[in-house]
Design a protein around this motif. Structure first.
Motif, PDB file in Angstrom:
ATOM      1  N   LEU A 361       8.147  10.422  42.044  1.00 20.44           N
ATOM      2  CA  LEU A 361       7.832  10.219  40.640  1.00 20.44           C
ATOM      3  C   LEU A 361       7.679   8.715  40.445  1.00 20.44           C
ATOM      4  N   ALA A 362       6.512   8.277  39.986  1.00 18.83           N
ATOM      5  CA  ALA A 362       6.229   6.857  39.792  1.00 18.83           C
ATOM      6  C   ALA A 362       6.031   6.586  38.311  1.00 18.83           C
ATOM      7  N   ILE A 363       6.767   5.584  37.796  1.00 16.77           N
ATOM      8  CA  ILE A 363       6.669   5.200  36.389  1.00 16.77           C
ATOM      9  C   ILE A 363       6.032   3.825  36.327  1.00 16.77           C
ATOM     10  N   SER A 364       4.880   3.757  35.653  1.00 17.04           N
ATOM     11  CA  SER A 364       4.154   2.486  35.540  1.00 17.04           C
ATOM     12  C   SER A 364       4.400   1.883  34.161  1.00 17.04           C
ATOM     13  N   ARG A 365       4.779   0.586  34.151  1.00 15.14           N
ATOM     14  CA  ARG A 365       5.102  -0.081  32.884  1.00 15.14           C
ATOM     15  C   ARG A 365       4.345  -1.410  32.812  1.00 15.14           C
ATOM     16  N   ASP A 366       3.796  -1.675  31.624  1.00 19.44           N
ATOM     17  CA  ASP A 366       3.105  -2.945  31.387  1.00 19.44           C
ATOM     18  C   ASP A 366       4.167  -4.040  31.162  1.00 19.44           C
ATOM     19  N   ILE A 367       4.207  -5.004  32.072  1.00 22.00           N
ATOM     20  CA  ILE A 367       5.210  -6.081  31.964  1.00 22.00           C
ATOM     21  C   ILE A 367       4.526  -7.444  31.755  1.00 22.00           C
ATOM     22  N   THR A 368       3.316  -7.406  31.184  1.00 24.14           N
ATOM     23  CA  THR A 368       2.595  -8.666  30.976  1.00 24.14           C
ATOM     24  C   THR A 368       3.373  -9.623  30.082  1.00 24.14           C
ATOM     25  N   ASP A 369       3.938  -9.104  28.979  1.00 28.61           N
ATOM     26  CA  ASP A 369       4.699  -9.963  28.064  1.00 28.61           C
ATOM     27  C   ASP A 369       5.909 -10.579  28.762  1.00 28.61           C
ATOM     28  N   ARG A 370       6.577  -9.766  29.592  1.00 31.90           N
ATOM     29  CA  ARG A 370       7.748 -10.286  30.300  1.00 31.90           C
ATOM     30  C   ARG A 370       7.365 -11.392  31.275  1.00 31.90           C
ATOM     31  N   LYS A 371       6.248 -11.195  31.996  1.00 31.55           N
ATOM     32  CA  LYS A 371       5.790 -12.201  32.948  1.00 31.55           C
ATOM     33  C   LYS A 371       5.429 -13.510  32.229  1.00 31.55           C
TER      34      LYS A 371
END
Length: 623
Positions: A361-371
């Motif tokens: 099970l793969a969960i993809s999360r947008d972490i652009t703001d964190r980066k």
């Protein structure tokens, strides 16, 4: 209770006992001193009252006896009289009366009075060393003095208070020049300290015994409490271990019972991120995308595709490798990657966990703001490190380099203050020259510190204009030529008259003055300094300042413009340096859009190697 907590409580208890003992010890000492002080004041008050009574009557007559003979120091025509009955009487003034009272007290109460003065009429009333110090203190407005004075054989309390001249006192003391309100002497009272110190020591001993008993009882109570709580916590720990074992068994059972519901539970928990069900080879078996996720492709179109068809090849290979690792190790794997989308670059975090046989099970999360936040944080940290380095450099200069010129300057002034009458004119002139050099070095260091501090705070004015370079260099050299002449250093200029620069005149003079001053500082007598300038092809002017001095090793050149490295050293004539001037010059040149660098060769006279440094900097010719 843990062992370290036992130590904390024990140390706290010891501190409480020590503070209590110290405070009570102080109270005992204070009370003893107050008791002695009150006793001495009472005796003194009795004597002063008796003297006042005597003085108000102009003295009293008493029969002449073997113990009471006429006072030879009393200047009074009616000192001695004879009654009608033939009895001889002599007048007793306050001083004579005080002396006789003191003799009675010394014999009966082991208490000594002594009337004394710095200008006594009777020589026997001369003050001893302790009384003289007290009388001098009274003249400085000290109201009274009480001290415990000890010698090799005994100790005694000594009290003394001043005698103030009253109108009635002038009958006997006016000829000494006293006026009403003057301090004409004092009365000292001395008595043995043994009875008071013995009582005081007894109280301190009882106090010590009581605190030791309380300390021991407290420590026993702490240890007893520790023993009880340790057993209690041991039982709790055993019960917790049993509960943990039961919990592990329960979780294992729940895992087996809820295996069929794992996919749905994971989907619900992961929203609004994108969920993928992927097999060992990287084929997308299922995809769940929430309505809030801005993906440009629907989940149905992704099912059945390989990651190699969806992601860039390099990223797809890395994801497949991570999937295999998650399945083989049965551990959570986290993989971060970036994608260049049409409008911007996006960062994603992929959390991969094994969910079934050969599936993850793969969960993809947008972490652009964190980066972006991490990048900003990294930038802020770099700025903070720079600020800390600048602060440390500033404090280092203030603590060391600023103190040295002040110490030298103060030493010279002290030498002149103490030995000026014995100095010759040549010696005085030599010290004056040294003081001038110290003041000059101090002024230059302060000037650099103020310029550097203003620049760091953005307070320095920056007004650029197109100007001829030669006059600016001439003005900068005005205060440097004399120190160079004293050291026997020749300074040559080669500045074409038509060379112009687009720069702030004052800041440029500061740069030239700093670099040439350094050249003079690190060049031996008989050396040369050449200042030249030339135009370059990129509409700039390159200025070079070359000296035949001692030069620098490559390691020193590499660290020359670093705030976190101490690069200051002493000049060939013992001149001090802080290392701040060159850093300031580099910042000033970069403010103009130019560049500053140095080429140097270390001098080695023993090996016959000549040295020297050449500083180069560039400036724009026009706006």
């Amino acid at each position: 209770m843990k062992a370290k907590h036992l130590w904390y409580i024990t140390i706290f208890w010891l501190i409480v006992i020590m503070v209590s003992f110290s405070w009570n010890y102080y109270i005992i000492k204070t009370n003893t001193f107050k008791l002695v002080e009150n006793k001495a004041r009472a005796f003194f008050s009795q004597i002063v009252v008796a003297r006042s009574w005597n003085s108000s009557h102009g003295g009293v007559y008493v029969p002449v006896t073997s113990q009471t003979q006429p006072n030879p120091y009393l200047k009074d025509s009616l000192r001695d009289v004879v009654t009608s009955g033939g009895m001889k009487l002599t007048k007793v003034n306050p001083a004579f009366m005080t002396r006789q009272i003191a003799e009675i007290n010394q014999h009966e109460n082991d208490l000594q009075f002594h009337i004394t003065s710095l200008n006594p009429i009777r020589p026997a009333n001369k003050a001893d060393v302790w009384e003289s110090k007290s009388l001098i203190a009274f003249q400085q407005k000290v109201p009274e003095i009480l001290e415990l004075v000890a010698d090799d054989s005994s100790s005694q309390y000594r009290y003394m208070a001043p005698l103030i001249t009253e109108k009635s006192c002038l009958k006997c003391h006016a000829f000494q020049g006293y006026k009403v309100g003057d301090i004409r002497g004092g009365i000292s009272i001395s008595f043995p300290a043994a009875i008071y110190t013995k009582s005081q020591n007894s109280q301190i001993l009882y106090l010590f015994i009581a605190h030791m008993l309380i300390l021991i009882i407290g420590l026993f109570g702490i240890y007893k409490y520790y023993s009880i709580t340790s057993h209690y916590f041991s039982v709790i720990k055993t019960k917790n271990e049993e509960l943990e074992a039961d919990d592990i068994l329960l979780r294992k059972t729940n895992k087996e019972l809820n295996a069929s519901l794992a996919q749905n539970r994971a989907t619900v928990a992961a929203m609004p991120d994108v969920l993928f069900l992927i097999d060992y080879e990287g084929i997308l078996l299922n995809c769940q995308i929430s309505n809030t996720n801005p993906m440009v492709i629907s989940g149905e179109k992704l099912i059945g595709k390989s990651l190699l068809d969806v992601l860039p090849p390099m990223i797809a290979e890395q994801v497949i490798t991570t999937i295999k690792k998650a399945i083989d190790t049965n551990e959570l794997q986290i993989f971060e990657y970036s994608l260049d989308l049409p409008t911007e670059q996006k960062w994603f975090e992929l959390r991969i966990v094994s969910s079934a046989l050969n599936e993850v099970l793969a969960i993809s999360r947008d972490i652009t703001d964190r980066k972006q936040a991490e990048a900003q944080l990294h930038l802020k940290n770099e700025e903070l490190v720079k600020i800390v380095k600048e602060k440390n450099k500033f404090f280092s200069i203030i603590a060391h380099d600023l103190r040295s010129p002040f110490n030298g300057f103060l030493g010279l002034t002290q030498l002149m203050a103490e030995e000026l009458p014995d100095m010759s004119l040549a010696e005085t002139q030599k010290i004056a020259v040294s003081m001038r050099n110290s003041a000059t070095n101090l002024f230059r260091l302060l000037e650099n510190l103020l310029d550097w501090s203003s620049m760091q705070q953005g307070l320095i004015s920056f007004n650029r204009e197109v100007a001829q370079l030669a006059p600016i260099v001439d003005e900068s050299m005005a205060i440097i030529l004399e120190p160079a002449k004293i050291k026997g250093i020749e300074i040559n200029f080669d500045i074409p008259a038509d060379v112009t620069v687009f720069a702030d005149r004052n800041i440029l003079q500061t740069v030239i003055r700093n670099i040439v001053t350094n050249a003079v500082k690190f060049t031996r007598s008989g050396g040369k300094i050449n200042v030249t300038a030339k135009s370059t092809v990129d509409n700039s002017v390159e200025v070079s300042i070359k000296d035949s001095g001692i030069g620098m090793c490559q390691a020193l050149v590499d660290d020359l413009f670093r705030l976190d490295v101490q690069t200051n050293r002493t000049g060939t004539g013992g001149e001090p340096s802080s290392g701040l001037g060159l850093i300031l010059c580099k910042d000033f040149i970069e403010m103009h859009g130019g560049k500053l660098w140095v080429v140097s060769k270390e001098q080695n006279l023993a090996a016959g190697k000549e040295g020297g440094s050449t500083f180069y900097f560039t400036l724009p010719m026009s706006h």
